[in-house]
Design an enzyme around this catalytic site. Sequence first.
Site, PDB file in Angstrom:
ATOM      1  N   ASP A  29       2.077 -16.801   1.923  1.00 60.42           N
ATOM      2  CA  ASP A  29       2.689 -15.860   2.860  1.00 60.42           C
ATOM      3  C   ASP A  29       4.061 -15.349   2.388  1.00 60.42           C
ATOM      4  O   ASP A  29       4.746 -14.623   3.088  1.00 60.42           O
ATOM      5  CB  ASP A  29       2.796 -16.526   4.242  1.00 60.42           C
ATOM      6  CG  ASP A  29       2.717 -15.533   5.391  1.00 60.42           C
ATOM      7  OD1 ASP A  29       2.218 -14.406   5.173  1.00 60.42           O
ATOM      8  OD2 ASP A  29       3.161 -15.876   6.508  1.00 60.42           O
ATOM      9  N   GLU A  66       5.482 -14.031  13.063  1.00 55.67           N
ATOM     10  CA  GLU A  66       6.825 -14.407  12.604  1.00 55.67           C
ATOM     11  C   GLU A  66       7.355 -13.494  11.504  1.00 55.67           C
ATOM     12  O   GLU A  66       8.556 -13.297  11.380  1.00 55.67           O
ATOM     13  CB  GLU A  66       6.820 -15.864  12.113  1.00 55.67           C
ATOM     14  CG  GLU A  66       6.364 -16.093  10.660  1.00 55.67           C
ATOM     15  CD  GLU A  66       4.935 -15.653  10.364  1.00 55.67           C
ATOM     16  OE1 GLU A  66       4.129 -15.580  11.312  1.00 55.67           O
ATOM     17  OE2 GLU A  66       4.619 -15.368   9.195  1.00 55.67           O
ATOM     18  N   ASP A  97       3.310 -20.581   6.472  1.00 53.40           N
ATOM     19  CA  ASP A  97       3.137 -20.091   7.837  1.00 53.40           C
ATOM     20  C   ASP A  97       2.035 -20.887   8.533  1.00 53.40           C
ATOM     21  O   ASP A  97       0.854 -20.653   8.312  1.00 53.40           O
ATOM     22  CB  ASP A  97       2.766 -18.591   7.801  1.00 53.40           C
ATOM     23  CG  ASP A  97       2.523 -18.027   9.195  1.00 53.40           C
ATOM     24  OD1 ASP A  97       2.905 -18.692  10.192  1.00 53.40           O
ATOM     25  OD2 ASP A  97       1.955 -16.917   9.284  1.00 53.40           O
ATOM     26  N   ARG A 150       7.292 -10.301  11.043  1.00 54.06           N
ATOM     27  CA  ARG A 150       8.027  -9.115  11.509  1.00 54.06           C
ATOM     28  C   ARG A 150       9.421  -9.491  12.016  1.00 54.06           C
ATOM     29  O   ARG A 150      10.335  -8.664  11.983  1.00 54.06           O
ATOM     30  CB  ARG A 150       7.206  -8.386  12.578  1.00 54.06           C
ATOM     31  CG  ARG A 150       6.982  -9.144  13.835  1.00 54.06           C
ATOM     32  CD  ARG A 150       5.839  -8.581  14.668  1.00 54.06           C
ATOM     33  NE  ARG A 150       4.524  -8.887  14.095  1.00 54.06           N
ATOM     34  CZ  ARG A 150       3.368  -8.483  14.611  1.00 54.06           C
ATOM     35  NH1 ARG A 150       3.363  -7.759  15.713  1.00 54.06           N
ATOM     36  NH2 ARG A 150       2.219  -8.802  14.041  1.00 54.06           N
ATOM     37  N   LYS A 154      -2.032 -21.911  13.981  1.00 49.91           N
ATOM     38  CA  LYS A 154      -3.250 -21.356  13.390  1.00 49.91           C
ATOM     39  C   LYS A 154      -4.333 -22.425  13.359  1.00 49.91           C
ATOM     40  O   LYS A 154      -4.026 -23.609  13.236  1.00 49.91           O
ATOM     41  CB  LYS A 154      -2.976 -20.935  11.928  1.00 49.91           C
ATOM     42  CG  LYS A 154      -2.128 -19.689  11.772  1.00 49.91           C
ATOM     43  CD  LYS A 154      -2.005 -19.320  10.300  1.00 49.91           C
ATOM     44  CE  LYS A 154      -1.106 -18.114  10.104  1.00 49.91           C
ATOM     45  NZ  LYS A 154      -1.633 -16.879  10.687  1.00 49.91           N
ATOM     46  N   LYS A 196       8.376  -9.981   2.457  1.00 56.33           N
ATOM     47  CA  LYS A 196       8.210 -11.110   3.386  1.00 56.33           C
ATOM     48  C   LYS A 196       8.197 -12.404   2.582  1.00 56.33           C
ATOM     49  O   LYS A 196       7.478 -12.526   1.594  1.00 56.33           O
ATOM     50  CB  LYS A 196       6.897 -10.954   4.171  1.00 56.33           C
ATOM     51  CG  LYS A 196       6.555 -12.168   5.056  1.00 56.33           C
ATOM     52  CD  LYS A 196       5.373 -11.914   5.985  1.00 56.33           C
ATOM     53  CE  LYS A 196       4.927 -13.191   6.681  1.00 56.33           C
ATOM     54  NZ  LYS A 196       3.771 -12.988   7.591  1.00 56.33           N
ATOM     55  N   ASP A 212       3.267 -16.904  15.863  1.00 56.88           N
ATOM     56  CA  ASP A 212       2.569 -16.610  14.605  1.00 56.88           C
ATOM     57  C   ASP A 212       2.835 -15.174  14.125  1.00 56.88           C
ATOM     58  O   ASP A 212       2.494 -14.814  13.008  1.00 56.88           O
ATOM     59  CB  ASP A 212       1.067 -16.857  14.783  1.00 56.88           C
ATOM     60  CG  ASP A 212       0.339 -17.011  13.452  1.00 56.88           C
ATOM     61  OD1 ASP A 212       1.020 -17.141  12.419  1.00 56.88           O
ATOM     62  OD2 ASP A 212      -0.911 -17.010  13.463  1.00 56.88           O
TER      63      ASP A 212
HETATM   64  N1  BES Z   1       0.767 -14.392   7.629  1.00 55.40           N
HETATM   65  C1  BES Z   1      -0.012 -13.947   8.727  1.00 55.40           C
HETATM   66  C2  BES Z   1      -0.970 -12.806   8.375  1.00 55.40           C
HETATM   67  C3  BES Z   1      -2.085 -13.110   7.406  1.00 55.40           C
HETATM   68  C4  BES Z   1      -3.345 -13.409   7.866  1.00 55.40           C
HETATM   69  C5  BES Z   1      -1.886 -12.999   6.048  1.00 55.40           C
HETATM   70  C6  BES Z   1      -4.376 -13.642   6.969  1.00 55.40           C
HETATM   71  C7  BES Z   1      -2.901 -13.224   5.150  1.00 55.40           C
HETATM   72  C8  BES Z   1      -4.147 -13.536   5.607  1.00 55.40           C
HETATM   73  C9  BES Z   1       0.893 -13.452   9.845  1.00 55.40           C
HETATM   74  O1  BES Z   1       2.101 -14.105   9.961  1.00 55.40           O
HETATM   75  C10 BES Z   1       0.174 -13.667  11.128  1.00 55.40           C
HETATM   76  O2  BES Z   1      -0.073 -14.794  11.457  1.00 55.40           O
HETATM   77  N2  BES Z   1      -0.134 -12.594  11.842  1.00 55.40           N
HETATM   78  C11 BES Z   1      -0.813 -12.692  13.080  1.00 55.40           C
HETATM   79  C12 BES Z   1      -0.190 -11.701  14.036  1.00 55.40           C
HETATM   80  C13 BES Z   1      -0.693 -11.817  15.458  1.00 55.40           C
HETATM   81  C14 BES Z   1      -0.267 -13.116  16.063  1.00 55.40           C
HETATM   82  C15 BES Z   1      -0.174 -10.651  16.251  1.00 55.40           C
HETATM   83  C16 BES Z   1      -2.284 -12.346  12.856  1.00 55.40           C
HETATM   84  O3  BES Z   1      -2.582 -11.441  12.087  1.00 55.40           O
HETATM   85  O4  BES Z   1      -3.116 -13.032  13.430  1.00 55.40           O
HETATM   86 ZN    ZN Z   2       2.865 -14.966   8.283  1.00 56.18          ZN
HETATM   87 MN    MN Z   3       1.977 -15.817  11.159  1.00 51.19          MN
END
Ligand code: BES
Ligand code: ZN
Ligand code: MN
Length: 478
Positions: free
Chosen positions: A270, A331, A252, A333, A259, A247, A329
Amino acid sequence: MKFNFKKGGELQIILVKKDEDSLKIGNDLYLYLKEKEMFKGDLSETYLHLDPNGEDVLLLGLGEEDKLTIDSIRRAFYSAGRKLMEAKVKSIGVSIPKFKDLCYKKTIGAVTEGLLQSEYSFEKYLSEKKIKPTLEEVYLDVLEDKKDKALEAIEESKILIEGIFLTRDLVNERAINMYPEVLANSAKDNLEQLGVKVSIYGKKDIEALDMKAFLAVSQGSAKEPQFIVMEYNGDPSSDEKLAFVGKGLTYDSGGYSLKPSKGMDTMFSDMAGSATVIGAIKAIAKSKLKRNVVGIVAACENLVSGDAYKPGDIIGSMSGKTIEVDNTDAEGRLTLADALWYAVKEAKADKVIDLATLTGACVVALGDINTGAITNDEKLMREVKDASEIAGEPIWQLPSNDEYRDLIKSDFADLKNTGVRGAGTITAGLFLREFVDDTPWVHLDIAGTAYLDKALGYLPKGATGVHVKTLYYLAKGE
Ligand code: BES
Ligand code: ZN
Ligand code: MN
């Protein structure tokens, strides 16, 4: 840091197991300290004894003998390295015994790695540096008939450390200076000199490849997305190919599903998955492993602007599958969907590992100790797990029963990009599974392990570089 196989050094390291009765060297000092309860031999415990009239020594604890592992040796020698740096020691001597259940070659590798780990810092923006490496010469007393193996182990550890430090530097660099083109160029700068073919595709090429999901995520950013393909052909006689997909979100923000500030401040990290791939391929190519490996990264930023994609959008993907964007968010995937499809259909990999800081849910489930894993192939999972155990980079496999798959069904598209609140790491993994067909695949969620708030053993605060070693040992077939 130079390694020699002879006796020498201004200071001797004395290895001590917990509650050992007596030592061959330094016994008086040890018994004295033991009686005063100043040194017990706990893992990574150190006691520095400077003696103006005699020889300086560092007692280094290894913990209980039964619990000694290769990784505890790394940890112990990391703390020794830090202690030596404090005292500005330039040369050391240490005798390495054969520990009963541990491979001698791996033991030497761990000693080397631990000492080198102690020299990492990301201080390019600090006017006054805090970590100043001092250790120049290491005199290792090794078993006579193991010198060749020991030399190989030292070289291997040096190469792994180079890969790990590269990964950490890329991840620790802030998004203002680390955007897709910079990431792509650093892949070129680091890998081409090792014979790795690095191809970089810009927006036009990505459009031509029909990577609609990747493009949608990148839309809100002024920085051009970059699709990076790194090909290392270490075994031209074989048509097997292992793909590492990372990734590569250089930032992000969450996009319109923005966020909160607290969740955003470290989101320059990220792209850790992609940096891990670059670091691992560097180590693999430098070691000239007999393996064909392709590294694949879809690099972009997830930002907010008049051009950004929006919650509710229905987008396409290179695979042809349509996706309803529940949450901008989620993103990672989306970018990985196209990168994985490319790995399987264009690069024609027959095994795929992806690494991604994919879900906060993984941090909730496993903290920063274990990386989460999802697979469609138990055999490949076993191989990845074995490699991660040698590496000291633990992985915990999560279930992926078909019932979870229902959670990412959409009424208006083939898939949606989020599930429900529960099992977020699993639904994210199952979303990715849709884009590898039947190719054996392991997904590693490194959201908790790639970047730390607080140092953990030899892993520093900030980027850890975790799984560079796992990927290396996997490629090596150990
Ligand atoms: N990059 C984040 C995940 C993340 C969170 C990495 C904390 C490192 C530390 C990812 O893109 C994300 O935002 N995931 C969301 C998914 C949700 C919206 C289904 C999440 O985990 O909140
Ligand atoms: Zn992310
Ligand atoms: Mn995200």
